[in-house]
Scaffold this motif. Structure first.
Motif, mmCIF file in Angstrom:
data_model
loop_
_atom_site.group_PDB
_atom_site.id
_atom_site.type_symbol
_atom_site.label_atom_id
_atom_site.label_comp_id
_atom_site.label_asym_id
_atom_site.label_seq_id
_atom_site.Cartn_x
_atom_site.Cartn_y
_atom_site.Cartn_z
ATOM 1 N N PHE A 37 11.909 26.896 -38.001
ATOM 2 C CA PHE A 37 13.749 26.894 -38.862
ATOM 3 C C PHE A 37 12.876 28.098 -39.280
ATOM 4 N N GLY A 38 14.311 28.802 -39.343
ATOM 5 C CA GLY A 38 13.738 30.039 -39.902
ATOM 6 C C GLY A 38 15.031 30.532 -40.676
ATOM 7 N N ALA A 39 15.103 30.321 -42.486
ATOM 8 C CA ALA A 39 16.423 30.239 -43.369
ATOM 9 C C ALA A 39 16.903 32.233 -43.352
ATOM 10 N N PRO A 40 18.436 31.926 -43.026
ATOM 11 C CA PRO A 40 18.716 33.262 -42.984
ATOM 12 C C PRO A 40 18.682 33.894 -44.383
ATOM 13 N N ARG A 41 18.382 34.992 -43.651
ATOM 14 C CA ARG A 41 17.788 36.353 -44.928
ATOM 15 C C ARG A 41 16.794 36.374 -45.330
ATOM 16 N N ASN A 42 15.406 35.125 -45.108
ATOM 17 C CA ASN A 42 15.312 34.873 -45.911
ATOM 18 C C ASN A 42 15.393 33.597 -47.179
ATOM 19 N N SER A 43 16.172 32.459 -47.129
ATOM 20 C CA SER A 43 16.678 32.261 -48.215
ATOM 21 C C SER A 43 16.201 31.267 -48.480
ATOM 22 N N ILE A 44 14.791 30.759 -48.046
ATOM 23 C CA ILE A 44 14.120 29.310 -47.993
ATOM 24 C C ILE A 44 13.877 29.310 -49.338
ATOM 25 N N THR A 45 13.653 27.874 -49.599
ATOM 26 C CA THR A 45 13.521 27.057 -51.416
ATOM 27 C C THR A 45 12.574 26.115 -51.127
ATOM 28 N N ASP A 46 12.258 25.887 -51.931
ATOM 29 C CA ASP A 46 11.037 24.759 -52.145
ATOM 30 C C ASP A 46 11.386 23.481 -51.253
ATOM 31 N N GLU A 47 12.777 23.066 -51.908
ATOM 32 C CA GLU A 47 13.411 21.948 -51.075
ATOM 33 C C GLU A 47 14.060 21.629 -50.356
ATOM 34 N N THR A 48 14.429 23.122 -49.609
ATOM 35 C CA THR A 48 14.986 23.023 -47.758
ATOM 36 C C THR A 48 13.654 23.134 -47.078
ATOM 37 N N ARG A 49 12.095 23.698 -47.424
ATOM 38 C CA ARG A 49 11.084 23.859 -46.742
ATOM 39 C C ARG A 49 10.446 22.514 -46.582
ATOM 40 N N ASP A 50 10.295 21.650 -47.936
ATOM 41 C CA ASP A 50 10.039 19.956 -48.352
ATOM 42 C C ASP A 50 11.199 19.246 -47.742
ATOM 43 N N LEU A 51 12.390 19.408 -47.302
ATOM 44 C CA LEU A 51 13.157 18.753 -46.075
ATOM 45 C C LEU A 51 12.586 19.138 -44.594
ATOM 46 N N THR A 81 6.462 18.287 -53.564
ATOM 47 C CA THR A 81 6.760 16.619 -54.322
ATOM 48 C C THR A 81 5.695 16.202 -53.926
ATOM 49 N N GLY A 82 4.721 16.406 -53.945
ATOM 50 C CA GLY A 82 2.951 16.372 -53.713
ATOM 51 C C GLY A 82 2.812 15.468 -52.793
ATOM 52 N N ARG A 83 4.190 15.093 -51.912
ATOM 53 C CA ARG A 83 3.735 14.249 -50.567
ATOM 54 C C ARG A 83 2.640 15.080 -50.063
ATOM 55 N N ASN A 84 1.340 14.279 -49.157
ATOM 56 C CA ASN A 84 0.570 14.791 -48.109
ATOM 57 C C ASN A 84 0.907 15.645 -46.752
ATOM 58 N N THR A 85 2.198 16.396 -46.657
ATOM 59 C CA THR A 85 2.322 17.129 -45.968
ATOM 60 C C THR A 85 2.953 18.295 -45.917
ATOM 61 N N ARG A 86 2.879 19.260 -44.991
ATOM 62 C CA ARG A 86 2.473 20.771 -44.837
ATOM 63 C C ARG A 86 2.504 21.328 -43.470
ATOM 64 N N ILE A 87 3.345 22.319 -43.900
ATOM 65 C CA ILE A 87 4.315 22.921 -42.654
ATOM 66 C C ILE A 87 3.378 24.709 -42.544
ATOM 67 N N VAL A 88 3.650 25.049 -41.309
ATOM 68 C CA VAL A 88 3.002 26.294 -41.019
ATOM 69 C C VAL A 88 4.642 27.618 -41.110
ATOM 70 N N VAL A 89 3.512 27.984 -42.184
ATOM 71 C CA VAL A 89 5.104 29.333 -42.274
ATOM 72 C C VAL A 89 4.366 30.439 -41.613
ATOM 73 N N VAL A 90 5.455 31.430 -40.969
ATOM 74 C CA VAL A 90 4.593 32.163 -39.746
ATOM 75 C C VAL A 90 5.976 33.220 -39.912
ATOM 76 N N PRO A 91 5.093 34.637 -40.728
ATOM 77 C CA PRO A 91 6.462 35.489 -41.037
ATOM 78 C C PRO A 91 6.384 36.495 -40.158
ATOM 79 N N PHE A 92 7.602 36.811 -40.110
ATOM 80 C CA PHE A 92 8.259 38.136 -39.257
ATOM 81 C C PHE A 92 7.958 39.392 -39.571
ATOM 82 N N ILE A 93 8.102 40.391 -38.446
ATOM 83 C CA ILE A 93 7.927 40.778 -38.201
ATOM 84 C C ILE A 93 9.390 41.956 -38.747
ATOM 85 N N ILE A 94 10.080 43.202 -39.963
ATOM 86 C CA ILE A 94 10.699 43.621 -40.338
ATOM 87 C C ILE A 94 10.713 44.926 -40.199
ATOM 88 N N PRO A 95 12.109 45.853 -38.809
ATOM 89 C CA PRO A 95 12.375 45.306 -39.376
ATOM 90 C C PRO A 95 13.076 44.402 -37.767
#
Length: 169
Positions: A37-51, A81-95
């Protein structure tokens, strides 16, 4: 990118979650097997990343950087939230294509040149991943598609590069 390209961090949390779930559910109904997933205009939040983690997404492509001003590595983000999960954050290049063509008003050729310049910078910095964020509406324009093909040809000719889908990488 959510259901309707919503700027997630501008919405109350329940609406953020509805937007993300709506987009992922719509793609699933159409038969797409979504892994990131990639949030529009880099607008990710902790809550959406947890989802994203709760839904089993493998990567979050919501971070962005310009290699001409600094390098950012791929990293893990833990569930807030402290659950034992994680996700790979893969930054993209701008522009990306949107920023190049719409925000910076580049021609398609200038956009391809900017991507090539940034790829060279990432390779010189020994960064492991270069992610190019392309929107389907953009790639459908012949001049933008030609720019993308120019970039891909260049990347394939680079002895230090391997061109892959984000999931395979």
């Amino acid at each position: 990118h959510s259901y309707d390209h919503e700027q997630l961090d501008a919405l109350p949390v329940p609406q953020q979650l509805t937007a993300v779930n709506g987009g992922l559910d719509a793609l699933a109904r159409l038969g797409f097997d979504v892994h990131g997933f990639g949030a529009p205009r880099n607008s990710i939040t902790d809550e959406t990343r947890d989802l994203l983690m709760a839904r089993g997404m493998e990567y979050d492509g919501s971070a962005a950087y310009d290699p001409m001003t600094g390098l950012i590595d791929v990293r893990y983000a833990a569930d807030s939230t402290g659950r034992n999960t994680r996700i790979v954050v893969v930054p993209f290049i701008i522009p990306n294509d949107y920023d190049a063509r719409i925000v910076e008003q580049m021609t398609a050729s200038e956009m391809a040149a900017a991507w090539i310049e940034r790829l060279d910078k990432v390779v010189a910095g020994s960064e492991p991943v270069f992610v190019l964020d392309i929107h389907q509406w953009s790639a459908s324009r012949p001049d933008n598609l030609a720019a993308l093909r120019t970039f891909i040809r260049y990347a394939k000719e680079c002895s230090s590069c391997q061109v892959e889908t984000l999931r395979n990488a």
